[in-house]
Scaffold this motif. Sequence first.
Motif, short mmCIF file in Angstrom:
data_model
loop_
_atom_site.label_atom_id
_atom_site.label_comp_id
_atom_site.label_asym_id
_atom_site.label_seq_id
_atom_site.Cartn_x
_atom_site.Cartn_y
_atom_site.Cartn_z
N TYR A 458 10.56 -0.03 -25.12
CA TYR A 458 9.59 1.02 -24.77
C TYR A 458 8.15 0.53 -24.95
CZ TYR A 458 13.79 3.88 -24.95
OH TYR A 458 15.04 4.37 -24.72
N ILE A 459 7.95 -0.39 -25.89
CA ILE A 459 6.61 -0.96 -26.06
C ILE A 459 6.23 -1.73 -24.80
CG2 ILE A 459 5.26 -2.67 -27.34
CD1 ILE A 459 6.82 -1.88 -29.83
N VAL A 460 7.19 -2.47 -24.24
CA VAL A 460 6.92 -3.22 -23.01
C VAL A 460 6.65 -2.26 -21.85
CG1 VAL A 460 7.85 -4.86 -21.33
CG2 VAL A 460 8.32 -5.17 -23.76
N SER A 461 7.45 -1.20 -21.75
CA SER A 461 7.27 -0.23 -20.66
C SER A 461 5.92 0.46 -20.74
CB SER A 461 8.39 0.81 -20.70
OG SER A 461 9.64 0.22 -20.47
N ILE A 462 5.55 0.91 -21.95
CA ILE A 462 4.25 1.58 -22.12
C ILE A 462 3.12 0.57 -21.94
CG2 ILE A 462 2.78 2.80 -23.78
CD1 ILE A 462 5.39 3.93 -25.00
N GLY A 463 3.32 -0.63 -22.48
CA GLY A 463 2.31 -1.68 -22.31
C GLY A 463 2.12 -2.03 -20.85
N LEU A 464 3.23 -2.13 -20.12
CA LEU A 464 3.15 -2.42 -18.69
C LEU A 464 2.40 -1.33 -17.96
CD1 LEU A 464 4.15 -4.43 -16.50
CD2 LEU A 464 6.15 -2.96 -16.21
N LEU A 465 2.65 -0.07 -18.34
CA LEU A 465 1.96 1.06 -17.72
C LEU A 465 0.45 0.97 -17.96
CD1 LEU A 465 3.09 4.76 -17.83
CD2 LEU A 465 0.72 4.16 -18.21
N LEU A 466 0.06 0.79 -19.23
CA LEU A 466 -1.37 0.74 -19.56
C LEU A 466 -2.04 -0.49 -18.98
CD1 LEU A 466 -1.25 1.90 -23.30
CD2 LEU A 466 -2.00 3.23 -21.33
N PHE A 467 -1.38 -1.65 -19.08
CA PHE A 467 -1.96 -2.89 -18.56
C PHE A 467 -2.19 -2.77 -17.05
CE2 PHE A 467 -0.64 -6.34 -21.87
CZ PHE A 467 -1.16 -5.56 -22.88
N ALA A 468 -1.14 -2.33 -16.35
CA ALA A 468 -1.22 -2.27 -14.89
C ALA A 468 -2.20 -1.19 -14.43
CB ALA A 468 0.17 -2.01 -14.31
N PHE A 469 -2.21 -0.06 -15.12
CA PHE A 469 -3.12 1.03 -14.74
C PHE A 469 -4.58 0.61 -14.94
CE2 PHE A 469 -5.29 5.17 -15.59
CZ PHE A 469 -5.07 5.74 -14.35
N SER A 470 -4.85 -0.06 -16.05
CA SER A 470 -6.23 -0.51 -16.30
C SER A 470 -6.65 -1.58 -15.29
CB SER A 470 -6.37 -1.04 -17.73
OG SER A 470 -5.62 -2.22 -17.92
N THR A 471 -5.69 -2.40 -14.86
CA THR A 471 -5.99 -3.41 -13.82
C THR A 471 -6.38 -2.72 -12.52
OG1 THR A 471 -4.50 -5.04 -14.80
CG2 THR A 471 -5.03 -5.32 -12.47
N ALA A 472 -5.67 -1.66 -12.18
CA ALA A 472 -6.00 -0.90 -10.96
C ALA A 472 -7.39 -0.29 -11.04
CB ALA A 472 -4.94 0.19 -10.73
N ILE A 473 -7.76 0.19 -12.23
CA ILE A 473 -9.10 0.76 -12.42
C ILE A 473 -10.17 -0.31 -12.19
CG2 ILE A 473 -10.69 1.73 -14.13
CD1 ILE A 473 -8.27 3.09 -15.43
N ALA A 474 -10.00 -1.47 -12.83
CA ALA A 474 -11.00 -2.53 -12.73
C ALA A 474 -11.16 -3.04 -11.30
CB ALA A 474 -10.63 -3.68 -13.66
N TRP A 475 -10.03 -3.24 -10.62
CA TRP A 475 -10.10 -3.78 -9.26
C TRP A 475 -10.69 -2.79 -8.26
CZ3 TRP A 475 -9.87 -8.36 -6.84
CH2 TRP A 475 -9.48 -9.46 -7.61
N SER A 476 -10.60 -1.49 -8.57
CA SER A 476 -11.25 -0.52 -7.69
C SER A 476 -12.76 -0.74 -7.72
CB SER A 476 -10.92 0.91 -8.14
OG SER A 476 -11.61 1.25 -9.34
N TYR A 477 -13.28 -1.11 -8.89
CA TYR A 477 -14.72 -1.37 -9.01
C TYR A 477 -15.10 -2.65 -8.27
CZ TYR A 477 -19.31 -2.27 -10.99
OH TYR A 477 -20.65 -2.54 -11.13
#
Length: 559
Positions: A458-477
Amino acid sequence: MEFFNQILLSLDGMLGGAVWFPYVLLGVGLFFTLYLGFPQVRYFKHAWLVVTGKLDRKGMPGDTTHFQALTTALSGTVGTGNIGGVAFAIFLGGPAALFWMWATAFLGMTTKFVEVTLSHKYRVQTEDGTMAGGPMYYMDRRLNMKWLAIAFAIATVISSFGTGNLPQINNIAQGMQATFGLDPMLTGAVLAVLLALVILGGIRRIAKVTSKIVPLMSVLYVVGALAVIFYNLENIGPAFASVISDAFTGSAAAGGFLGATIAYAFNRGVNRGLFSNEAGQGSAPIAHASAKADEPVSEGMVSILEPFIDTIIICTLTGLVILSSGVWKEKFDNVFERADMQILAGTYSDQKEADKQQLYLYLNDATGHSVERYNGKVEVVSGKPLNRDFTVINARSVAEDVVFSVGSREDLFTGTLNIQDGRLEKDNIVVSGKSLIHSAQLTTQAFTRGYFGDYGQYIVSIGLLLFAFSTAIAWSYYGDRAMTYLLGPRSVMPYRVFYVAGFFWASFSDTTLVWNLAAVAIVVMTLPNLFGILLLRKEMKQTVKEYWDDYEKKTTEKS
């Protein structure tokens, strides 16, 4: 579409996937490391002073603090590559791949320093009052190569979808479905709304969110990783030893892992390292251009910390978790992806030294083997093959307990299968069994071998969610700054809307074509950027000298 996809694969083979590409990236980093006198070592301590704000002065131009610019850039680089990318590199090249990721990060710290400094130096204030910068601005304003700047900006927009948007939500949705049973469309809808709330507010809101998410997700992931590392503490020493020794000898066969040559480990380790920390790609300078600073070099120093945090710390933790737990050489029951599977003529066993040697040469693209791909028919009854004149290789390992099904694993196949050049001709056949695994799936297994047991996944799943979501935020900029350069500030809002819509669509769609398009676009970003900073090498050296002269003068006046 298939024809277009093949063209993209061919282009990637000639560019990012070519043998020469890692040497170019590392070569530029090595050149500037020597030319500037190892700035990643000499300026490391000073970089921490800058990022904490201790050297800030009131009234400096910009939209974000040094720390917020750093976390925004880190949110673009600390992503699925840190979870799945490291696992994929070790799966391909063994422990040695981690060594080459370290080497890449060390040189990448200098490359980041140079590209961020130069891009920050030539940033501009746009009509809406925000700062805009990146390689396209120094290409245009300093090198007078507008055509190159336009090509870079277009590639950045494409990469924003292909790197930071579509694959990220696709990974999140699949991970949430596998771990929690959530419908991908539901995951996509919820996260698309959250993404819109963040990015429609512009860089100030993006910076505030990423400055919260990045530390949170990093702490969560580090705690989970340490729980595995301390649980397998007796294996840490041998793991470190294998990383160093295998870098110069190649990785020997171990368990289901059939070994990797030095050249193979080097190529895979460098590739994963470069695309994990994005040093040289030109994306991070776009985030750093927003920072409040009147000294470009000071912001360049902040960027030195990115490859260190991204690769030296987080990727190393992932690597040690995988190596110390031993999962990288174990076979697990899984469904075989067509891209990972091939069928060989003859019977091979990873328990026989002669067979292992032949497969080692074949899988590492070396000469001297007699391995051939299977051509013929396979008779199957209730999922089990009757003839034994072939070997299924999946994920670079000899597959065991192979079962053929139709549509799903439950509907066992009976009949005749045609095999052409090692590939199944029927598209609806599902093949499963035991083999090595890779990417996020491998990291997930590794996290279950610690103090948290099965809860580690679950740490990997939540980490994957946060890591990937934050990547999407940065690349939108990154994408909206590129759109600002191409068409002006008015083009930003339509881009953001389209970005959110694509984010939702990709949660339940096949993004293979986009991945391949992004692979080409990344190289179109990277090569012009490396070319540009080399042309400005003398200016870079002079800019650094002026910064230190000014810093020493101010320090003397204070004392």
